[in-house]
Each structure stands twice: as structure tokens, then as C-alpha cells.
Design a protein around this motif. Structure first.
Motif, mmCIF file in Angstrom:
data_model
loop_
_atom_site.group_PDB
_atom_site.id
_atom_site.type_symbol
_atom_site.label_atom_id
_atom_site.label_comp_id
_atom_site.label_asym_id
_atom_site.label_seq_id
_atom_site.Cartn_x
_atom_site.Cartn_y
_atom_site.Cartn_z
ATOM 1 N N UNK A 155 39.298 15.315 -66.483
ATOM 2 C CA UNK A 155 38.942 16.723 -66.657
ATOM 3 C C UNK A 155 37.546 16.975 -66.090
ATOM 4 N N UNK A 156 37.457 17.976 -65.189
ATOM 5 C CA UNK A 156 36.166 18.289 -64.563
ATOM 6 C C UNK A 156 35.600 19.622 -65.050
ATOM 7 N N UNK A 157 36.449 20.465 -65.639
ATOM 8 C CA UNK A 157 35.976 21.764 -66.141
ATOM 9 C C UNK A 157 36.976 22.291 -67.167
ATOM 10 N N UNK A 158 36.508 23.236 -68.016
ATOM 11 C CA UNK A 158 37.352 23.896 -69.014
ATOM 12 C C UNK A 158 37.376 25.383 -68.699
ATOM 13 N N UNK A 159 38.597 25.957 -68.644
ATOM 14 C CA UNK A 159 38.754 27.376 -68.319
ATOM 15 C C UNK A 159 39.401 28.095 -69.492
ATOM 16 N N UNK A 160 38.965 29.322 -69.723
ATOM 17 C CA UNK A 160 39.532 30.128 -70.813
ATOM 18 C C UNK A 160 40.226 31.354 -70.232
ATOM 19 N N UNK A 161 41.455 31.596 -70.736
ATOM 20 C CA UNK A 161 42.221 32.754 -70.299
ATOM 21 C C UNK A 161 43.157 33.161 -71.430
ATOM 22 N N UNK A 162 43.004 34.389 -71.910
ATOM 23 C CA UNK A 162 43.826 34.862 -73.039
ATOM 24 C C UNK A 162 45.275 35.104 -72.622
ATOM 25 N N UNK A 163 45.535 35.250 -71.302
ATOM 26 C CA UNK A 163 46.902 35.491 -70.856
ATOM 27 C C UNK A 163 47.807 34.290 -71.118
ATOM 28 N N UNK A 164 47.202 33.087 -71.179
ATOM 29 C CA UNK A 164 48.038 31.910 -71.404
ATOM 30 C C UNK A 164 48.578 31.890 -72.835
ATOM 31 N N UNK A 165 47.923 32.631 -73.737
ATOM 32 C CA UNK A 165 48.459 32.738 -75.100
ATOM 33 C C UNK A 165 49.785 33.498 -75.073
ATOM 34 N N UNK A 166 49.839 34.533 -74.237
ATOM 35 C CA UNK A 166 51.074 35.303 -74.109
ATOM 36 C C UNK A 166 52.188 34.429 -73.558
ATOM 37 N N UNK A 167 51.862 33.556 -72.586
ATOM 38 C CA UNK A 167 52.862 32.648 -72.032
ATOM 39 C C UNK A 167 53.387 31.702 -73.105
ATOM 40 N N UNK A 168 52.506 31.231 -73.974
ATOM 41 C CA UNK A 168 52.917 30.322 -75.045
ATOM 42 C C UNK A 168 53.800 31.058 -76.069
ATOM 43 N N UNK A 169 53.453 32.308 -76.342
ATOM 44 C CA UNK A 169 54.263 33.096 -77.271
ATOM 45 C C UNK A 169 55.678 33.283 -76.718
ATOM 46 N N UNK A 170 55.758 33.622 -75.456
ATOM 47 C CA UNK A 170 57.075 33.838 -74.834
ATOM 48 C C UNK A 170 57.882 32.544 -74.846
ATOM 49 N N UNK A 171 57.216 31.436 -74.624
ATOM 50 C CA UNK A 171 57.921 30.160 -74.635
ATOM 51 C C UNK A 171 58.456 29.846 -76.025
ATOM 52 N N UNK A 172 57.634 30.069 -77.065
ATOM 53 C CA UNK A 172 58.063 29.774 -78.432
ATOM 54 C C UNK A 172 59.238 30.659 -78.834
ATOM 55 N N UNK A 173 59.175 31.937 -78.498
ATOM 56 C CA UNK A 173 60.259 32.859 -78.833
ATOM 57 C C UNK A 173 61.549 32.460 -78.112
#
Length: 413
Positions: free
Chosen positions: A112-130
Motif C-alpha cells: 500500500x502506497x496511499x489511502x484514498x477516501x470516497x463516499x461513493x464506494x459506500x453506495x457500491x457496498x450497499x448495492x452489493x449487500x442488497x
């Protein structure tokens, strides 16, 4: 009285003739000019005494036939293969929360060379769980309709609809799992309800971090290169070989590289590939050579090199390197054109020595011959004279610079 007059007349005539003879002798001496020695072909001759030759260490020898390596001279620079250098990018846009490496540091593939934050990936995780939960029902319904259709208890249309939804949801689920894995998010963790808003950005290859283009808080998108990584373990050299020398160069030939800006340090290599097209208008072709040994020398892409490609051995006329001099943009050697004794009038002491049989001092005359030089190896240089030379001609093999200075009038007796 008459006899006295006759004696006076004779004395006067003798005195006058003596004066006239003396004046004629002086006149002849004044008009005599020293003409420099010339060779048979009217080229100026350089004369050096044996005493001078011994004092400055001039040595004579002959042109030799030497088996020297024939080389092709070229230049180029160090490069690394495309698979050994990489740009680090993100598959999603977002804000950089952490930069975990520094320029010049070594990283391994997957680190790992860097950490990125993006709230849109939460939506992707929600869609996957549903979709994951919904797929459980879809799978069960598909199995039930399949059994009914087998027993002819259901309709074919309902079974086809259940099968179509099953295949569609299964494909969507697999696609989302692949997306999560590309973002370094565990689908199993998301299935258990563990969502993340930050994702790691990993190194695609092992190597050294180059220029870092981001900092904490930077916004990046998928077109932005965060940093670059270079693996110098496979550094090689790209050489420019011109059309006139191209037929001599083949794969497997040995190469000596000279690092132009590194105190002319030398490394060796081997030709492994030759491009099949010209690079530019100067009719050069790129020849690739791998480096065999680097030792303690640190090699970096972009370093300029001069190279000598060994294309075989050849027997050529050669002389010691000290036999060749440069003047007026040309290259010369000196050959012996004759010997003579110094017959200059000596002083009383020298005359007495000559009278009892002492040998006079000898001088050797030299002629300057222009040559073209070629391969240089083991202290010898290939030469091609631009005029015909006598067979077995004696040449100056050491001290040619002194003879050159005599020719230029730089040496005073």
C-alpha cells in the motif's frame, strides 16, 4: 731608382689583388643561403641528431601486422523495459487521506502506497449487500421452479422467468464482487455488513518510487497518475547504429559501454535485439544490449553512454599509440628518409679529434606521412597511410611528439 719604382709597383699590385680577393670572398659568403633538406618527393625533411634522439628517448621500429578487434562505435542511453516501469493510478476518484511512501524508497508489488477516501464506494457496498440478500431468494425460487418444471407441475413460462432472473442477478453479483476486489475491498466483509469508506492504493510492481505527484488532501481522478515506480534490475542500453555499420552488428556480440558522465566508467554487455525500422532522418536503427555486470556502479534510466560493439577480429597494419601525432587536424607518423654525417666545420679541439680518427656525429632525417587511424587496442592503433611507403620502412615508434616539434620549429638547438 728605377728598381725601387718597380718594387713599389709590384707591392701595390699585390696589395690590390689581396683586397679584391677578400671582398669577393665576403660577397660570396653573404649571398649564400642555407637551403633546408628535402626528400626525393620534395617534402621537407626533419633532421635529428643521434645525441638528441638518445636524450629524449626516440625509438625506431617498423609497422607491424596486428590482430585487433574490429569495433563499431555508437552512442545511446540506458532504458528499462516497459514492464519494469509503472504509473500508480486509482480506479475511482476521491481525496488522498494518507501518503505512505517517499520518493526514492523501495516498494514491493501489492504494498500500500496511499489511502484514498470516497463516499461513493459506500453506495457500491450497499448495492452489493442488497443484491447478495436478494440473490438468496432468487436462487431458491429458481430451484423451486426447476423442480416443478421437472415434475410437469408448473408452467414453462414461470420457470423461464425464474431462470432468467437467476442468471441476471448472478452476473450482477459477480460483477460487483470483481469491482470490490479491484478496489481492495473484501466482498466477504461487505456481506457481513462491514463497510469501508477508505481504500488502499497498492503498488502494481516492485521497484523504487519516482516522482510523487500527490499530497494529503489532494483530489484525484482516474486519469491522474499518483506516482511512478521503476524497477532498475532489468536496465539495458538502447544504442543508435547508423546504416553504414548496420550489416556488421548481430545479436550475441559483446559490447563495452563507457558512461559518459560518470568519469568514463566501463561496463560490459551483449546485443540481444535489433529494431527493423529506422528511427529518424539520420538513418539510425536502435540496437538493444543487456548489461552483464554492473559491479558497484549505480545505473539509472536516461544515463548517456558511448559504446564499442565488438564485430570480430581482423589483421591490420598497426603501430604503437605513441607513434601517432596530430597536427592541423590531421594524423601523422614519421618514417626514416636517410642518414648523414655532420660535416660542419669544427673548432681546433674537434679538428684534432677528427684528425686522429674520431667518428663525426650522425643525424637521421625523418619524413612526415599522413595516415588514417582505426581500431585502438592493447597500446596499438590501426593505420592506413595515404601515400605509398617503402617496404620495411623504419618509423618513429616512441617520441614522435619531439620530432613533430622539430618540424614545427619548436625545438631550438
Amino acid at each position: 731608382m728605377k728598381s725601387i719604382n718597380i718594387k713599389l709597383i709590384i707591392a701595390f699590385a699585390f696589395f690590390a689583388s689581396t683586397i679584391l680577393f677578400s671582398s669577393c670572398k665576403q660577397g660570396n659568403k653573404t649571398e649564400t643561403k642555407e637551403v633546408p633538406e628535402v626528400n626525393e618527393d620534395n617534402t621537407p625533411s626533419i633532421e635529428v641528431s643521434e645525441e638528441q634522439m638518445k636524450a629524449v628517448g626516440i625509438e625506431l621500429g617498423t609497422i607491424e601486422m596486428k590482430n585487433l578487434n574490429s569495433v563499431v562505435k555508437s552512442s545511446g542511453q540506458l532504458e528499462v523495459p516497459p514492464q519494469n516501469k509503472a504509473d500508480v493510478n486509482s480506479l475511482v476518484s476521491g481525496i488522498i487521506k494518507k501518503v505512505l511512501v517517499m520518493e526514492g524508497s523501495f516498494v514491493r508489488q501489492g504494498q500500500t502506497v496511499a489511502i484514498l477516501e470516497n463516499t461513493d464506494i459506500i453506495k457500491l457496498q450497499q448495492e452489493y449487500l442488497m443484491l447478495k440478500k436478494e440473490f438468496v431468494y432468487t436462487q431458491q425460487e429458481y430451484q423451486r421452479q426447476k423442480e416443478l418444471n421437472t415434475e410437469s407441475a408448473g408452467t414453462g413460462k414461470v420457470f423461464q422467468q425464474a431462470a432468467s432472473k437467476y442468471e441476471t442477478d448472478k452476473a450482477r453479483l459477480q460483477g460487483m464482487e470483481t469491482q470490490l476486489q479491484q478496489l481492495n475491498i473484501s466482498p466477504a466483509s461487505v456481506a457481513n455488513g462491514k463497510f469501508v469508506s477508505q481504500i488502499p492504493i497498492n503498488a502494481p510492481i516492485s521497484g523504487v518510487i519516482g516522482h510523487i505527484r500527490i499530497k494529503t488532501g489532494s483530489y484525484i481522478d482516474m486519469q491522474t497518475s499518483l506516482m511512478d515506480i521503476v524497477d532498475n534490475s532489468q536496465v539495458h542500453c538502447d544504442l543508435q547504429v547508423y546504416e553504414k555499420d548496420l550489416f556488421k552488428v548481430k545479436s550475441g556480440q559483446k559490447v563495452v559501454f563507457i558512461l559518459t558522465n560518470q568519469n568514463n566508467k566501463q561496463i560490459t554487455g551483449t546485443i540481444f535485439g535489433i529494431n527493423q525500422s529506422f528511427e529518424n532522418e539520420n538513418k539510425s536503427v536502435i540496437v538493444h544490449a543487456k548489461i552483464n555486470n554492473t559491479g558497484s556502479i549505480r545505473l539509472l534510466p536516461g544515463m548517456y553512454v558511448s559504446a564499442l560493439i565488438n564485430v570480430g577480429n581482423q589483421t591490420v597494419q598497426a603501430v604503437p599509440v605513441d607513434a601517432v601525432v596530430n597536427a592541423e587536424g590531421k594524423t601523422f607518423i614519421f618514417i626514416v628518409s636517410g642518414e648523414e654525417e655532420n660535416t660542419e666545420e669544427k673548432g681546433p679541439k674537434e679538428k684534432s679529434e677528427k684528425a686522429i680518427g674520431a667518428n663525426p656525429e650522425k643525424s637521421i632525417r625523418f619524413k612526415k606521412v599522413e595516415v588514417i587511424t582505426g581500431v585502438t587496442e592493447l597500446g596499438y592503433v590501426e593505420i592506413t597511410p595515404l601515400e605509398e611507403m617503402p617496404k620495411d620502412a623504419m618509423i618513429v615508434t616512441k617520441g614522435a611528439f619531439y620530432v613533430l616539434s622539430k618540424a614545427a620549429g619548436g625545438e631550438e638547438e
